[in-house]
Design an enzyme around this catalytic site. Structure first.
Site, PDB file in Angstrom:
ATOM      1  N   GLU A 151       1.930 -10.266   2.018  1.00 39.58           N
ATOM      2  CA  GLU A 151       0.753  -9.457   2.316  1.00 39.58           C
ATOM      3  C   GLU A 151      -0.154  -9.435   1.265  1.00 39.58           C
ATOM      4  O   GLU A 151       0.297  -9.115   0.085  1.00 39.58           O
ATOM      5  CB  GLU A 151       1.236  -8.290   2.801  1.00 39.58           C
ATOM      6  CG  GLU A 151       0.478  -7.330   3.608  1.00 39.58           C
ATOM      7  CD  GLU A 151       0.624  -5.928   3.741  1.00 39.58           C
ATOM      8  OE1 GLU A 151       1.570  -5.238   3.438  1.00 39.58           O
ATOM      9  OE2 GLU A 151      -0.030  -5.436   4.738  1.00 39.58           O
ATOM     10  N   ALA A 287       7.099  -2.252  -3.107  1.00 39.56           N
ATOM     11  CA  ALA A 287       7.909  -2.530  -2.235  1.00 39.56           C
ATOM     12  C   ALA A 287       6.956  -3.163  -0.884  1.00 39.56           C
ATOM     13  O   ALA A 287       5.897  -2.935  -0.983  1.00 39.56           O
ATOM     14  CB  ALA A 287       8.847  -1.435  -1.741  1.00 39.56           C
ATOM     15  N   GLU A 289       7.459  -4.257   3.339  1.00 36.65           N
ATOM     16  CA  GLU A 289       8.159  -4.369   4.575  1.00 36.65           C
ATOM     17  C   GLU A 289       8.593  -5.296   5.356  1.00 36.65           C
ATOM     18  O   GLU A 289       8.646  -5.240   6.457  1.00 36.65           O
ATOM     19  CB  GLU A 289       7.377  -3.159   5.590  1.00 36.65           C
ATOM     20  CG  GLU A 289       6.077  -3.751   6.174  1.00 36.65           C
ATOM     21  CD  GLU A 289       4.846  -3.502   5.363  1.00 36.65           C
ATOM     22  OE1 GLU A 289       5.037  -3.271   4.189  1.00 36.65           O
ATOM     23  OE2 GLU A 289       3.825  -3.755   5.632  1.00 36.65           O
ATOM     24  N   GLU A 323       8.950   2.044   4.004  1.00 36.56           N
ATOM     25  CA  GLU A 323       8.790   0.817   4.305  1.00 36.56           C
ATOM     26  C   GLU A 323       9.904   0.571   5.584  1.00 36.56           C
ATOM     27  O   GLU A 323       9.453  -0.292   6.566  1.00 36.56           O
ATOM     28  CB  GLU A 323       9.820  -0.088   3.419  1.00 36.56           C
ATOM     29  CG  GLU A 323       9.136  -0.156   2.129  1.00 36.56           C
ATOM     30  CD  GLU A 323       7.658  -0.766   1.927  1.00 36.56           C
ATOM     31  OE1 GLU A 323       7.461  -1.309   2.788  1.00 36.56           O
ATOM     32  OE2 GLU A 323       7.023  -0.285   1.011  1.00 36.56           O
ATOM     33  N   GLU A 345      -0.539   1.847   6.875  1.00 35.87           N
ATOM     34  CA  GLU A 345      -0.211   2.512   5.547  1.00 35.87           C
ATOM     35  C   GLU A 345      -0.348   4.036   5.535  1.00 35.87           C
ATOM     36  O   GLU A 345       0.260   4.489   5.187  1.00 35.87           O
ATOM     37  CB  GLU A 345      -1.150   1.862   4.398  1.00 35.87           C
ATOM     38  CG  GLU A 345      -1.037   0.520   4.158  1.00 35.87           C
ATOM     39  CD  GLU A 345       0.481   0.049   3.778  1.00 35.87           C
ATOM     40  OE1 GLU A 345       1.358   1.062   3.618  1.00 35.87           O
ATOM     41  OE2 GLU A 345       0.964  -1.146   3.869  1.00 35.87           O
TER      42      GLU A 345
HETATM   43 ZN    ZN Z   1       3.065   0.352   3.259  1.00 34.54          ZN
END
Ligand code: ZN
Length: 875
Positions: A151, A287, A289, A323, A345
């Site tokens: 991403e 982190a 996901e 996540e 988000e």
């Molecule tokens: Zn996120």
């Protein structure tokens, strides 16, 4: 991402068709010639050589007869490509557009086709595409593990793909790996075949329909532990010898999955969910996901009792909650295009807070939401802000969309809308949205439609005002009076701005603002303000506006009202106390009211207030103290004030953590020691000296939750002998987590010579490839000008330490604390020379913030000093 997831053939067909029908409305950088349905990708990584071989076949639906097909590819060397079973196509790579075009010998017919590719690619050394992280294993030997980070636009560095979120497809991934190693992907292993030469072929089961950016692969000397929860195999994966440190995260995930199953009304759809730890760090994210295989850097996944702080332990839970929320919001239902990244988000950020509050109510995570809102409002109050929903055209714009506006304003707006519709209607709307759009893509409008269908009235109007317009409403509370046992007040809506204060209420943007107000002992009343409104609350006495702090606006009280609230401060809930103070400080800093109004509130918090509130107030004092760097007398007055206000709390807590004490006590202790230590508090510095003595004979003397806190004080005040002592400890550290933490501390020294030494060290191999950038960032806290000049002078070398997606933002972050009047121009010149107009958002925000601070600083200092003088006389 945090900067904080079986499928029947019939469903595959249905969903792909629905997407084709919508395709015309979705922004894309690819021509509409074909859509992918299924990828089979096989890779053979060569970790030592940092390269990999790849083979891919892609089942596509050709949309119309065509001679060529264009998809994404970046940094791939494509040796052959064409139709499966057919002659090679001519391959044209476009490095700038990151695409590959296959020109076929004869036109393809509309309908199904299978493309084939043979290629090789690079293993990167920062977190883009397939990348390597180097560390020392438990025996102290150099080791290397591989991970992926796709991403936003980096799956195209792993395989030729339609690398946009709206092109959902299924994936069969397989890899040839060293037999003794463990490979992890989104789905469980379907088959593992020993090839008899020290390598094995691992094939993973097919993924559900998903976007390319969620594909994941990891490989190394890894270990996994797992438990069952709600029928899902929940696992954590870490390097050999470290996996037990992830047990807290494992248990957190096992609790969170069933909670979300219930909340979203759709059970987690994959057979397993792993959280994979990577040593080191990134300047872009903590982190990610990936569906079924979350990736998290070690410092926010592993607990090492020798060094993990209470705040980091909280961060592990919160990050997991974030996540895991994405497994639904983002993975199961995905935004059509990056314009709506906030749907991912904002929701994950809001949901992380909800889950944290549910499972750890004693942490008072509501105050964390207030703190997050404050940092973000700092950006949203500047002219350089942008709406939550924003136009995204280029890859540069995608990367910089991962900012606090997207995450935290998104979160704040969602919390406000939930407050407006009520929890039940809101949840029912989300359940409807999940069911309707599972395995598909949406826009923001689809969400409002679902919430309205669930009974949420007028949601769209408020939502549009807050997501399509930038900025912060200002609600003035005036003309407050008591009428027959009720409090009546006039509310007027304007706009809060840090750099356009000349903007009158008449020229301000207009929002439909949901407002909750109450007097101290009465029930809250709700109203919406469009321009002007009158609010009536039961009871007479101080009127609190934005009670519960779910509103996204600033509240400016008439002076007598604020004075009444200040007098009643101790009786307010902790969350409102914190919101009242942060609002007052921001309003005073931006010159809407005098600093004295904010400072009076700041000292109104009693010693027995919520530890989370005191924890939140200390950095406000720390910031004021820092502003007076050139005025020792004012700093001493602030330090004395802080010592009086917070000394009793430190006395109560002591210097040593108690077994099983409340989390908030542990948190507050670290911050009391840190802040008072930074202000030169005698008790704290004496204890630091005593501990430094112990450390000289026993490097483990400080092990425990306060180790980082004390080491930081020592690092900040270090002379060259102390600095060398800390460096020796960092060199001797036996785990990547401890090592990386200690190296960063070396950047904290106040002494400019030692700060320079830390910068020089960052350019060597010693700290480790992903720690160097963090070390430079640490230097910039006390020495922003030194750090920026150093990076500009060593740009090529430093760029290697920073993920490509974070480079522009990195230099902006280094400059943020500068008080040098020349810094804004220096940054601007650098951006003009090196950045496209689309990629300089973060730099422009910093330039603007620096100018605002330059202009407001003399007034803030003068007003604060006057208050300190008067205040110290009166006590
Ligand atoms: Zn996120």
């Amino acid at each position: 991402m945090r900067r904080g997831f079986w499928l029947a053939g019939s469903m595959l067909a249905a969903c792909a068709c629905a997407q084709v029908a919508h395709a015309a409305n979705v922004p894309t950088q690819l021509p509409q010639e074909a859509r992918p349905l299924h990828y089979s990708i096989e890779i053979i990584p060569n970790a030592q050589a940092l390269t990999f071989q790849g083979r891919a076949t892609i089942d596509v639906n050709v949309l119309r007869p065509t001679r060529s097909i264009t998809l994404n590819a970046a940094d791939l060397d494509i040796t052959s490509a064409g139709l499966e079973g057919g002659a090679d196509a001519q391959v044209r790579l476009d490095a700038k557009k990151q695409t590959v075009t296959l020109a076929f010998p004869a036109a393809l017919k509309a309908g199904p086709a299978r493309l084939r590719f043979t290629y090789s690619g690079k293993i990167n050394e920062q977190a883009n595409g397939l990348f390597a992280l180097d560390y020392k294993d438990v025996d102290g030997k150099p080791a290397r593990a591989l991970f992926t980070q796709f991403e936003a636009p980096d799956a195209r560095r792993f395989a030729p793909t339609w690398d946009e979120p709206n092109y959902k497809a299924t994936f069969d991934l397989s890899a040839v790996i060293p037999t003794r190693q463990l490979a992890v992907s989104n789905m469980p292993v379907a088959a593992r075949t020993d090839r008899g030469d020290g390598t094995s072929l691992v094939r993973f089961t097919r993924t559900p329909l998903m976007s390319t950016y969620l594909l994941f692969f990891a490989l190394g000397d890894l270990e996994r532990i797992s438990m069952q929860s709600a029928g899902v195999d929940i696992g954590v994966v870490a390097s050999h010898g470290n996996v037990e440190k992830a047990r807290y995260a494992l248990e957190a995930a096992a609790k969170i999955v069933p909670y979300y199953n219930d909340y979203f009304g759709v059970p987690y759809p994959l057979p397993k969910l792993d959280n994979v730890a990577g040593p080191g760090q990134s300047q872009f994210f903590g982190a990610m996901e990936n569906w079924g295989a979350i990736f998290t850097f070690e410092s926010i996944l592993l607990i090492d009792p020798r060094i993990t702080t209470p705040r980091q332990k909280q961060g592990i839970f919160v990050t997991a909650a974030h996540e895991i929320a994405h497994q639904w919001f983002g993975n199961l239902v995905t935004m059509k295009w990056w314009d709506d990244l906030w749907l991912n988000e904002g929701f994950a950020s809001w949901m992380e807070n909800k889950a944290t509050t549910h499972f750890n109510p004693e942490w008072q995570a509501g105050l964390d939401a207030v703190a997050g809102r404050e940092t973000m409002m700092g950006l949203d109050a500047l002219e350089t802000t942008h709406p939550v929903v924003q136009r995204i055209k280029t890859v540069d714009e995608v990367n910089q969309a991962f900012d606090q506006i997207t995450y935290q304003k998104g979160q704040a707006v969602i919390a406000m809308l939930e407050g407006f519709t009520g929890e039940t209607v809101w949840r029912n709307g989300l359940r409807r949205y999940m069911k309707r759009h599972a395995y598909a893509n949406t826009t923001t409008e689809d969400l409002w439609a679902a919430v309205e269908a669930a009974g949420g009235k007028n949601v769209r109007r408020i939502a549009n005002d807050f997501t399509k317009q930038p900025g912060i409403p200002l609600v003035r509370v005036e003309d407050v009076r008591c009428e027959v046992g009720r409090t009546v007040a006039r509310l007027t809506q304007g706009e809060f701005s840090a750099d356009r204060k000349s903007k009158t209420d008449a020229s301000a943007l207009r929002w439909t603002v949901p407002v909750v107000a109450q007097t101290l002992d009465s029930a809250p009343v709700r109203t919406t303000v469009q321009g002007r409104a009158t609010v009536q609350a039961d009871g007479c006495g101080p009127l609190l506006v934005n009670a519960g702090q779910s509103g996204y606006f600033r509240t400016l009280y008439a002076p007598a009202q604020l004075a009444a609230l200040t007098a009643a401060f101790a009786k307010l809930p902790a969350k409102d106390q914190y919101g009242l103070v942060t609002d007052a400080v921001a309003l005073a800093t931006a010159d809407y009211q005098p600093m004295s109004a904010a400072l009076d509130l700041l000292v109104a918090a009693p010693a027995e207030a919520s530890p989370r509130l005191l924890y939140g107030l200390l950095p406000i004092w720390g910031d004021l103290h820092g502003r007076f760097n050139a005025d020792a007398a004012a700093q001493a007055a602030i330090a004395k004030r802080v010592s009086v206000q917070f000394g009793p709390a430190l006395e109560r807590l002591g210097f040593v953590a108690k077994a099983n004490e409340p989390m908030l006590d542990s948190l507050l202790r670290t911050r009391l020691i840190g802040t008072l230590g930074a202000m030169g508090d005698g008790r704290v510095l004496a204890e630091a000296d005593r501990l430094a003595g112990l450390l000289a004979t026993d490097p483990n003397a400080l092990n425990g939750p306060l180790r980082q806190t004390w080491l930081r004080i020592m690092a900040v005040n270090a002379d060259s002998a102390r600095w060398a002592q800390l460096r020796t400890m960092a060199q001797a550290a036996d785990s990547a987590l401890v090592k990386s933490t200690l190296y960063q501390l070396l950047g904290a020294a106040k002494d400019p010579k030692l700060a320079q030494a830390a910068l020089d060290l960052a350019l060597t191999d010693e700290p480790g490839k992903t720690t160097s950038a963090a070390l430079i960032a640490q230097v910039s806290v006390a020495h922003p000008d030194l750090a920026v000049d150093f990076v500009l002078a060593n740009l090529d070398k430093v760029s290697r330490f920073v993920d490509a997606s974070a480079r522009n933002e990195f230099i902006a972050r280094l400059a943020a604390e500068s008080r040098n009047p020349a810094m804004a121009a220096k940054l601007a010149a650098f951006a003009d020379k090196t950045m496209s107009a689309e990629a300089r958002g973060a730099v422009d925000q910093t330039i603007n913030a620096l100018k605002v601070r330059q202009a407001s600083e003399p007034r803030i200092l003068q007003q604060t000093k006057a208050w300190l003088g008067g205040e110290s006389l009166s006590r």
